[in-house]
Scaffold this motif. Structure first.
Motif, PDB file in Angstrom:
ATOM      1  N   TYR A  40       0.736  -1.338   0.056  1.00 18.63           N
ATOM      2  CA  TYR A  40      -0.005  -0.048   0.077  1.00 18.63           C
ATOM      3  C   TYR A  40       0.821   1.388  -0.009  1.00 18.63           C
ATOM      4  O   TYR A  40       0.870   1.838  -1.001  1.00 18.63           O
ATOM      5  CB  TYR A  40      -0.881   0.119   1.028  1.00 18.63           C
ATOM      6  N   ARG A 241      -5.175   3.838  -2.147  1.00 13.67           N
ATOM      7  CA  ARG A 241      -5.628   3.215  -3.229  1.00 13.67           C
ATOM      8  C   ARG A 241      -6.903   3.892  -3.897  1.00 13.67           C
ATOM      9  O   ARG A 241      -7.729   4.627  -3.061  1.00 13.67           O
ATOM     10  CB  ARG A 241      -6.506   1.860  -2.543  1.00 13.67           C
ATOM     11  N   GLU A 244     -10.779   1.705  -4.279  1.00  6.77           N
ATOM     12  CA  GLU A 244     -10.511   0.367  -3.729  1.00  6.77           C
ATOM     13  C   GLU A 244     -10.155   1.018  -2.074  1.00  6.77           C
ATOM     14  O   GLU A 244      -9.428   2.055  -2.055  1.00  6.77           O
ATOM     15  CB  GLU A 244      -9.446  -0.460  -4.157  1.00  6.77           C
ATOM     16  N   SER A 246      -8.387   1.179   1.251  1.00  4.40           N
ATOM     17  CA  SER A 246      -6.927   1.063   1.892  1.00  4.40           C
ATOM     18  C   SER A 246      -7.338   0.988   3.412  1.00  4.40           C
ATOM     19  O   SER A 246      -8.389   1.473   4.007  1.00  4.40           O
ATOM     20  CB  SER A 246      -6.329   2.438   1.724  1.00  4.40           C
TER      21      SER A 246
END
Length: 291
Positions: A40, A241, A244, A246
């Motif tokens: 990440y 992200r 999406e 995180s």
């Protein structure tokens, strides 16, 4: 690694960039700070100096000479010296050197401190001009906080709660990591903003002109667990992200921000630049509080 602990919280700090590495809530045993999973984002809580964000084309002009500097500056990647340690505080320092002067031709001393006060960490910054002429700089924070009940399948992984309940003026990142000219309005539900998969689809959310002074993080049940307080004129919110979820989110008080798109002016004329005369100092702080 250096550590501090009281009856409520325990922290660890690395001398590399004087970066926070851990914040543990001792009552719950919860690790509040993101632990740097590179899938990440590999960092945890870097200090941004002498710039915040990106400079256009990676170049800036100082007295007509072009200097190159990466996003967020160089301090986060430099070893700092622990200059003071007490039972409740740690203070680190970085002084200008040949390496820093190749990117920023000023002499300075940067001090970064961490002080425990009950359930809060007070993060302090001090910049001293050790040059014989004015110096210019920006400084900011980039701490990343875990969602305590993260569920990637949930439509909302948590909430922000702001001390300002009115519609907010939002600036956004555009070309080459620099600021778009246009702003938009962001409305909240009485100061509460859900953290959804698309919230950071356009990169960081940037709020200028001291619109916000406190940001709380709430879990999926809207229970607060962490509060960041500051007097900084700019604050950024970010997660890596896009479209999406995180497992963490950043709350970033800034005394500065990225260039505007297509900015090719002098470094001293950047938006939100700080200027110090010789022998003068700049001091600022922000707090991270477990709630």
């Amino acid at each position: 690694m250096n550590a501090l602990k009281n009856q409520h919280i325990a922290i660890e700090v690395s001398p590399m960039g004087a970066e926070l590495q851990s914040i543990v809530d001792l009552a719950s045993g919860r690790q509040c700070l993101w632990q740097g999973n590179p899938d990440y984002w590999r960092r945890r809580s870097p200090v941004l100096f002498p710039i915040v964000g990106s400079i256009y084309d990676g170049e800036t002009r100082i007295d007509g000479t072009i200097y190159r500097m990466g996003q967020h500056g160089f301090a986060r990647d430099m070893m700092m010296t622990l200059v003071e340690s007490t039972p409740t505080s740690l203070t680190y320092a970085l002084c200008s050197n040949d390496e820093t002067r190749s990117m920023l031709p000023y002499d300075f001393r940067l001090e970064i401190s961490y002080t425990l006060v009950e359930k809060a960490i007070i993060v302090g910054w001090r910049v001293v001009n050790t040059s014989s002429a004015d110096i210019h700089f920006q400084i900011g924070a980039h701490p990343a906080f875990n969602h305590p009940d993260f569920d990637p399948a949930s439509p909302v992984v948590g909430y922000f709660r702001f001390d300002n309940r009115e519609p907010l003026t939002l600036s956004a990142i555009g070309e080459k990591g620099c600021l778009k000219q246009a702003t938009t309005k962001l409305s909240t539900d009485d100061g509460v903003l859900p953290i959804t998969p698309d919230l950071f689809a356009g990169d960081a959310l940037i709020f200028e002109n001291s619109q916000i002074r406190t940001v709380e993080l709430l879990d999926r049940n809207r229970k607060p667990y962490l509060r960041v307080g500051f007097d900084a004129p700019v604050v950024g919110l970010w997660a890596p992200r896009r479209n999406e979820h995180s497992p963490f989110v950043c709350i970033e008080p800034w005394y500065g921000r990225c260039d505007r798109e297509n900015y090719t002016g002098e470094f001293a004329d950047k938006d939100w630049i700080n200027t110090l005369a010789p022998d003068q100092s700049f001091e600022a702080k922000y707090s991270i509080e477990i709630v």
